[in-house]
Structures are given as C-alpha cells and as structure tokens.
Design a protein around this motif. Structure first.
Motif, short mmCIF file in Angstrom:
data_model
loop_
_atom_site.label_atom_id
_atom_site.label_comp_id
_atom_site.label_asym_id
_atom_site.label_seq_id
_atom_site.Cartn_x
_atom_site.Cartn_y
_atom_site.Cartn_z
N THR A 1 0.82 -1.22 0.00
CA THR A 1 0.00 0.00 0.00
C THR A 1 0.85 1.27 0.00
O THR A 1 0.43 2.30 -0.54
N LEU A 2 2.05 1.21 0.59
CA LEU A 2 2.92 2.38 0.58
C LEU A 2 3.55 2.61 -0.78
O LEU A 2 3.77 3.75 -1.20
N ASN A 3 3.83 1.54 -1.49
CA ASN A 3 4.52 1.63 -2.78
C ASN A 3 3.54 1.93 -3.91
O ASN A 3 2.53 1.26 -4.07
N LEU A 4 3.87 2.95 -4.70
CA LEU A 4 3.06 3.30 -5.86
C LEU A 4 3.73 2.94 -7.19
O LEU A 4 3.17 3.19 -8.25
N ILE A 5 4.95 2.38 -7.10
CA ILE A 5 5.68 1.99 -8.31
C ILE A 5 5.20 0.61 -8.74
O ILE A 5 5.32 -0.36 -8.00
N ARG A 6 4.70 0.52 -9.96
CA ARG A 6 4.14 -0.74 -10.45
C ARG A 6 4.84 -1.16 -11.74
O ARG A 6 4.93 -0.37 -12.69
N PRO A 7 5.35 -2.41 -11.78
CA PRO A 7 5.95 -2.91 -13.02
C PRO A 7 4.98 -2.80 -14.19
O PRO A 7 3.79 -3.14 -14.06
N THR B 1 7.07 10.37 -4.77
CA THR B 1 5.94 10.20 -3.85
C THR B 1 6.10 8.93 -3.03
O THR B 1 5.85 8.91 -1.82
N THR B 2 6.52 7.85 -3.68
CA THR B 2 6.75 6.60 -2.96
C THR B 2 7.83 6.77 -1.90
O THR B 2 7.71 6.27 -0.78
N TYR B 3 8.87 7.48 -2.24
CA TYR B 3 9.94 7.75 -1.27
C TYR B 3 9.39 8.48 -0.05
O TYR B 3 9.69 8.13 1.10
N SER B 4 8.56 9.49 -0.26
CA SER B 4 7.99 10.25 0.84
C SER B 4 7.08 9.39 1.70
O SER B 4 7.08 9.51 2.94
N ARG B 5 6.31 8.52 1.08
CA ARG B 5 5.39 7.66 1.83
C ARG B 5 6.15 6.71 2.76
O ARG B 5 5.78 6.52 3.93
N PHE B 6 7.21 6.11 2.26
CA PHE B 6 8.01 5.23 3.11
C PHE B 6 8.74 6.01 4.20
O PHE B 6 8.84 5.56 5.34
N SER B 7 9.23 7.20 3.86
CA SER B 7 9.97 8.01 4.84
C SER B 7 9.08 8.48 5.97
O SER B 7 9.57 8.84 7.04
N VAL C 1 -6.46 3.96 -0.79
CA VAL C 1 -7.29 5.01 -1.38
C VAL C 1 -6.56 6.35 -1.39
O VAL C 1 -6.98 7.28 -2.08
N PHE C 2 -5.45 6.45 -0.66
CA PHE C 2 -4.68 7.69 -0.61
C PHE C 2 -3.49 7.56 -1.56
O PHE C 2 -2.60 6.73 -1.36
N LYS C 3 -3.46 8.37 -2.60
CA LYS C 3 -2.44 8.27 -3.64
C LYS C 3 -1.33 9.30 -3.50
O LYS C 3 -0.32 9.21 -4.19
N GLY C 4 -1.51 10.29 -2.66
CA GLY C 4 -0.51 11.34 -2.52
C GLY C 4 0.65 10.93 -1.64
O GLY C 4 0.69 9.82 -1.08
N ARG C 5 1.61 11.83 -1.46
CA ARG C 5 2.79 11.53 -0.65
C ARG C 5 2.54 11.71 0.83
O ARG C 5 3.37 11.30 1.65
N TYR C 6 1.42 12.32 1.22
CA TYR C 6 1.12 12.54 2.62
C TYR C 6 0.06 11.55 3.08
O TYR C 6 -1.08 11.58 2.62
N ILE C 7 0.44 10.67 3.98
CA ILE C 7 -0.45 9.60 4.44
C ILE C 7 -1.09 9.99 5.76
O ILE C 7 -0.39 10.36 6.71
N PRO C 8 -2.42 9.92 5.85
CA PRO C 8 -3.07 10.21 7.14
C PRO C 8 -2.61 9.23 8.22
O PRO C 8 -2.32 8.07 7.94
N LYS C 9 -2.55 9.72 9.44
CA LYS C 9 -2.16 8.89 10.57
C LYS C 9 -3.23 8.97 11.65
O LYS C 9 -3.98 9.94 11.74
N THR C 10 -3.26 7.94 12.48
CA THR C 10 -4.22 7.88 13.58
C THR C 10 -3.46 7.60 14.87
O THR C 10 -2.67 6.66 14.94
#
Length: 436
Positions: free
Chosen positions: A267-273, A284-290, A397-406
């Motif tokens: 779910t964090l990775n947006l890079i698809r073969p 964006t993928t880099y930011s999500r993992f970071s 469902v969240f495609k951007g680099r900023y992931i909501p947190k709880t």
C-alpha cells in the motif's frame, strides 16, 4: 558631562585600544580588511543583493563592531549596513587578501550576467590607512534585453512533440520578460522535470539549447529554444531519439530483523511494473516510506534495462526499533519544598509489524518539606499508539505523498495532597495528515 557622553567616550577609547592591539599582531606586508563598499550606478538596483558575492568580509574585531558592508546607489540616497554592535565579540580580524578582490569582481560580473545585465563593468578601489584596508567596488550595470519573440525547434518523432505541446501553456518564458540565463535555466529545469513524468527516463536540461538574437538594435531579443537528441558537450553523432520507458523489475530490500507485513509495503509503494516511468511517482513513494516511523533510511535507485525498461530497487533501513528512556529531576522551590521527579518511557516503533509506534510512560512527582506535614504526590501513566494509516479507510485510497495517521492515547493521573486526593483517566483518538 552627561552619562550618555561618558558611554560614547568610553566606547571610543575601547575601540582605539582594540585597533592598536590588533594591528600589532600583523606581519610585515599584512593589512586588516576594515570595510567593503558597493556602489551601483542605478538607484533602482538593490546593491545589497551583491554583498553575497563578496569573497572576503571583515569580521567584527574592534569589540564586535565593524562596518562590514556599505552600499550606495549613484544618484540616490546612500544606505549603510553595519553589523550589530558587540555581535561577534572575540572573532579575530580578517587579513586583507588582494587576490580576493579580483575574484570578487569576477563573482559580481558573473552574477550580473546570469541575471540579465550584459556587459556590466565592475571595478575596485583599494584605500590603505594605518595598516587598514578599505575596499570600494564600483558597478556599472550592463544592458538588458526584453524577449520580443520565442521560436521553438522540437523533435517530431513519436509522441514527443505532442507531449511538449500539452505543456506549452506552462512554459515560464514569456514575451516581454527580460532575457537572462537565470530565467532560461529555470525553464529548462522545469520542462525537463515535466518530461521525466511522461516516461522520458534520464531526460535533463542538457538537451536544451537557447539562442538569442540581440542584433536588432531596439533593445529586444528574439529567442529560439531547441530540444536536441544529444546532450550538451556530446557529439551530434551520439544523437538518439528520446523514448518513453516503463517500469521493469521492482525489488524491495530490508534487514532481516525488520518485520513488515507484505500488505504494508504494497500500500505504501506506488511503483508498479509495467507502468510508464514517472519520476513524480518515485518521489511520492519515497515520501510515503519516509513517513513511517520505524524506518530510519529509505533509498530508491533506478537503472536502465533492455527494452526501454527501468528497474527499481527500494532499500529500507532501520535501527533501534525499541528501547527505554530514563529521566530523573530534583528540585527545591522558594517555600523550601524539595521534589524529585523520576520518569521511565518505553517505545517500540513497529509493535504490530506495520510501522505502528507504541509509547508507554510512567512519571512521578514527589514533593516534601523536612520536619513538616507538607507534601505532594503525583503519579501518571500514559500510553499511545500511532498508526501510519487512517483507521476506517484502506491506505490504498490515498495516492498522494502525505499519508493520514491515527493516534490513540490513554492517560491515568493520581494526585495525593494534604487537602485532597483524586484520580483522572483520559483517552483520545486523533487523526491527521502529517506532512514531510
């Protein structure tokens, strides 16, 4: 004598003493750099902008005061900028270096050319007095040209011209703008980044060529922008068509001790073969993992593969997934009440193997007065879990680099004082977007 006058006289005496004691340390042939001045022949130009290109500046050596920069505009009112008095107390003085003056002249001239002042003249005047050097730079601004027309030479093979046409409205170069290397380089950077989101792997500003015709004599320039098939500095024989690439093999590497549920990486990775190469997706993928607390390092590398493919590797690193923090404080207040405050905290950055951060803490605050009934006892315990997702909605469902947190937290507090005893429990669930 007024008190303020006495202060000024004392300061003047201190400055004179500092000046004498400093110059005694100079070797034969050495001089102290006392000040720089910049004078520009256009009162509308902010001469202070050129101070960044001075390669040698005087330090605040006379008890912290030094007229480090004085700027003037010919035909306008002078502006003087001094370092704040006593700001750099104790910083040694700067020994004048004549070679830095010539380098500064080149620096200023290069900057003016870069910002569109062509043919500027920069000269210097060096004045020596009592082994101190005062340098003045005289700047005569060169000519500026307005862009009157822009022509484009764009490759027509494949979909390259079509992709470029879609971006034409975003081109930052406009007729009526002043011509400069600065605006040209800015546009080349922007345009190249755009193409790297459209599949053109490795595309850079080195493929751009700008030619300006300023021979009309009317102060205008005709600009031609070309995108070539070979990079700047390469031979035309090395030219090859700009082609689109797609993602080839994708690998994820991580330490063995780092346990992550496969679904979290997915779910964090947006890079698809098979997808078209897009630099923005990789960033964006880099930011999500970071943004995941258990990871202390994220590195995404790409390499060209046969068949217009780009292989990607996502390397994850971590350290210190769990540990303890201990703190102890002691105090005494104005009423002779002694206090001691111990604190113990435990943390785990991957408690459920999905990047969840657990924090548990216990803190006490014990106050007392010897040979007295005065006392205060307070004990608190806190616990919280930070989930790197929006609970209630799937992360995909969240495609951007900023992931909501709880974050879910619970706190207990117990207080015992001579006048009362009480307990309190509080809980909270907070959801928010955490920006990088």
């Amino acid at each position: 004598m007024k008190p303020r006058s006495r202060i000024f006289i004392a300061l003047a005496a201190a400055l004179a003493i500092a000046s004498c004691s400093t110059t005694r340390t100079l070797r034969d042939g050495e001089y102290l750099l006392r000040s720089n001045k910049i004078r520009v022949n256009d009162k509308n130009y902010n001469a202070g902008d050129l101070s960044a290109y001075l390669l040698q500046k005087p330090n605040a050596w006379m008890l912290g005061t030094s007229p480090s920069l004085v700027v003037y505009n010919w035909g306008g009112e002078g502006k003087t900028g001094f370092q704040r008095f006593f700001r750099k107390l104790g910083v040694p003085p700067v020994v004048y270096d004549a070679s830095k003056v010539d380098e500064t002249i080149d620096n200023i001239a290069n900057h003016l050319r870069f910002t569109g002042y062509y043919g500027s003249v920069v000269e210097s005047n060096v004045r020596v007095s009592k082994r101190m050097v005062y340098v003045t730079y005289y700047v005569a601004l060169g000519k500026r040209y307005k862009i009157s027309a822009i022509d484009y030479d764009i490759p027509s093979y494949g979909t390259f011209r079509e992709d470029w046409t879609k971006d034409l409205e975003n081109v930052s170069l406009k007729e009526g703008m002043y011509l400069s290397e600065e605006v040209i380089e800015k546009e080349a950077d922007r345009s190249a980044a755009y193409f790297r989101t459209k599949g053109y792997y490795g595309f850079s500003k080195s493929y751009y060529l700008f030619e300006a015709d300023t021979l009309s004599g009317d102060g205008n320039a005709k600009l031609k922008m070309s995108i070539r098939d070979f990079a700047l500095g390469d031979s035309p024989a090395s030219a090859r068509e700009h082609k689109k690439y797609s993602i080839g093999e994708l690998t994820v590497t991580k330490p063995r001790r780092l346990k992550i549920r496969p679904g979290v990486i997915e779910t964090l990775n947006l890079i698809r073969p098979g997808d078209l190469y897009n630099e923005e997706v990789i960033n964006t993928t880099y930011s999500r993992f970071s943004n995941v607390g258990m990871l202390t390092g994220v590195n995404i590398t790409t390499s060209e593969a046969p068949g217009e493919k780009v292989d990607c590797n996502i390397a994850l690193r971590n350290s210190g997934l769990q540990g303890f923090k201990v703190n102890l404080e002691a105090s005494v207040n104005s009423t002779a009440l002694f206090g001691i405050s111990p604190q113990l905290t435990y943390y785990h950055r991957n408690i459920f193997h999905g990047g969840e951060v657990l924090n548990l803490g216990v803190k006490g605050n014990f106050q007392f007065r010897p040979k007295s009934d005065a006392y205060s006892t307070e004990v608190s315990a806190t616990g919280s879990i930070l989930f790197p997702k929006f609970i209630g909605l799937p992360t995909k469902v969240f495609k951007g680099r900023y992931i909501p947190k709880t974050e879910v937290s619970l706190a207990y507090n117990y207080q015992d004082r001579p006048e009362f005893k009480r307990q309190a429990i509080a809980g909270e669930c907070h959801k928010a977007v955490r920006r990088i």
